[in-house]
Design an enzyme around this catalytic site. Sequence first.
Site, PDB file in Angstrom:
ATOM      1  N   ASP A  64      -5.533  -3.441  -2.554  1.00 40.24           N
ATOM      2  CA  ASP A  64      -4.693  -3.635  -1.783  1.00 40.24           C
ATOM      3  C   ASP A  64      -4.121  -4.643  -1.183  1.00 40.24           C
ATOM      4  O   ASP A  64      -4.910  -5.553  -0.808  1.00 40.24           O
ATOM      5  CB  ASP A  64      -5.222  -2.024  -0.592  1.00 40.24           C
ATOM      6  CG  ASP A  64      -3.819  -1.652   0.480  1.00 40.24           C
ATOM      7  OD1 ASP A  64      -3.329  -2.611   0.801  1.00 40.24           O
ATOM      8  OD2 ASP A  64      -4.401  -0.699   0.261  1.00 40.24           O
ATOM      9  N   SER A  91       0.580  -1.113  -0.056  1.00 39.60           N
ATOM     10  CA  SER A  91      -0.112   0.063  -0.166  1.00 39.60           C
ATOM     11  C   SER A  91       0.872   1.263  -0.173  1.00 39.60           C
ATOM     12  O   SER A  91       1.878   1.681  -1.248  1.00 39.60           O
ATOM     13  CB  SER A  91      -0.713  -0.210   1.343  1.00 39.60           C
ATOM     14  OG  SER A  91      -2.084   0.511   1.393  1.00 39.60           O
TER      15      SER A  91
END
Length: 761
Positions: free
Chosen positions: A234, A90
């Site tokens: 993600d 991320s």
Amino acid sequence: MSQIQLCYSNIFQKKFVANASFGFGGWFLFFLFGFSQNSFSQDTVKTAIQHRPKVGLVLSGGGAKGFAHIGVLKVLEEAGVKIDFIGGTSMGSVVGGLYASGYNAAQIDSIFQTTNFDDLINDFIPRSSKNFYEKRNDELYAVVLPFDRFRIGIPEALSKGMYNFNLLSNITRNVRHVRDFNQLPIPFLCIGSNIETGKQVILDKGNLALAMIASSAFPSLFSPVEIDGQLLVDGGVINNYPIDEIRKLGADIIIGVDVQDDLRDRKSLKDATKILVQITNLHSIEKMKLNIEKTDIYIKPDIKDYGVISFDKGTEIIKKGEDATFAVYEKIKVLGEGTHFYTKPKLKIASDTLQIRNVNSNELDNFTKDYVLGKLRFKAGSTITYQQLQKGINNINATNNFSVINYAFEPNNGGDDLNLNLRENPIKTYLKFGLHYDDLYKSGVLVNFTRKKTLFKNDIASLDIVLGDNFRYDLDYYVENGYNLSLGFKSNFNQFSRNLPGEVSGLDYVALGINSIFVDFSDLSSQAYFQSLFVQKFLIGGGVEYKYLKIKSTTIANANPIIDKSSYFSGFGYMRYDSFDNKDFPRKGWYFSGDIHSYFQSSDYTNKFKPFTIAKADFGAVARLFKNATLKIQTEAGFSFGNESVPFFNFVLGGYGFHPVNNFRSFYGYDFLSVSGNSYIKSTGTIDYEFYKKNHLNFSANFANVGNNIFESVDWVSIPKYSGYAVGYGLETVVGPLEVKYSWSPENAKGYTWFTIGFLF
């Protein structure tokens, strides 16, 4: 023995035990390292270790909390620590990817400090990237809903992340040709989550910018990213701390930075963002406890008071990262002491100029390559900058015709091939809605039906219907062909009722003994037109028009109430440019509009028609005075030539906030449609101050000379005959601007207050 000392000891044993001929001194040192904890010292490490341990850096995800990674990197550089491998998830993948591509910590800090994260989250598309149709689309409708098989869908709220992708592609241009992340200045990997299988995907090959985007595609905020047939979101959903993956690359020592949220109690879960983050962390929070035990140097910044979208607190969060790293500084500095001290150089950023050899795109069903090139506004063989590339990609994105847009570069003969990957939006039909109120047309509710790919590739058909005090419609069909000629057809109907000065109607109001008349005005116009781009900026076009005017009044006693009901035929041409960043409250940009209409035929209800031509031009520009304050200057002029023009085609000034028809123009200080003539010149200045977000106070002044044939003498440059002023308040809302203005003129005893609500139509 500490973890760092143990690591040094293990490395020492591996290096020296593997060499059977290293002698008595070597065996003695081995004995000291292997069996005496107390004898281990930094001096011993520096003299005995010929090959330093490989250091791996693991950066977790955490949204804006990931700013802390920058603070950690600053302290690691201060300690002289060289990073050999980086793994991130991320936001950790973004910071780590930039560091791996060659940037130092100070440069990454500078990049983040100058990034507009509001634009990033909202996937901002500049207004200047939209063509005139797309600008109109954004500035007309408050609600846009997919419509398929007579079913209304839910609007897509997910961002494609194009703003972020363009940014990352630009700043990683030094390594744009690298396809194996082990070949980066620092070997790198990041983690994505396969949304279909629930498994993690290690991203260590391909397009670096796209990999970082996939790893940071937070669910519900950004659309999933497809890489090699896998639909990724993600990486923090599955693995927010890729320590095992970095170990496998060959790291001897792991420095780990944990910026993810701890689990919150029910009192803290007050909004959707916090709840979504909590759901994401449910899986990773237990796994993190195991990962901490595997980490040689664990860094946990104290950022519990910040959220994943606290991008406005970036400087504070960076400082928290520095503080947390200084807390373990004694452990870190061992890795950089003596001959191991490393100074990471500042990256020399490559030129942002690109020599585009070829533009390649996957095959599309509903759009041609000319359409794509027309949006890019450059062709194969062009020399462009990344800014031009970004504008071109924004142009494509602004069409809303593609659900996936990404690109990569391949080296070709000293230049680059641009390879576009486009996926067409499966939604082709939309219902759109808007509302508006002004003092001329009164209230109106707008319902729109839009269909793409109706008859041909690249086409769009749109029908507006306005329901309210005055029924209106606007039909538009357009086939866009890029650099080639684009073709279109449009038809619209407008009507209103209004009390007008007698002179505006063209009647002999003195002989009729009236000062004003109440008219019902209706205008039906249809156009067939062509248009194209000129020097990649200006829209130029022309065509033919049919117009039917019907104007009647019951004011005139004992007389025919019909003033006009004639058909008019004309040819026209135009040139337009508009780079305002906001139509209603611009902060920068300029625009130009020029138009010429030649009326050559009429059914001539009044028996007075003779061919004539009307030309007009409008120019405006905005300059910044100081923070949140702008000055907008606008000048416009028009005139007719040939024979005498039809009165209702004359330039008629007065009022504010209405949709312009023919040559009806706004003018502060005078009521709607108050002053007319076959020629005019008008200048307006507006100072606008945004005193609070989306709240505006403004002051305007306008001046004009209006009359018949005013340009035949120099009178038009004399002191303006008409003037007016206005003060107002404006609020930007989701349905369009809400404005109230009070206007007055020294020539009139009466002032006017005008209200306008919603997008203008």
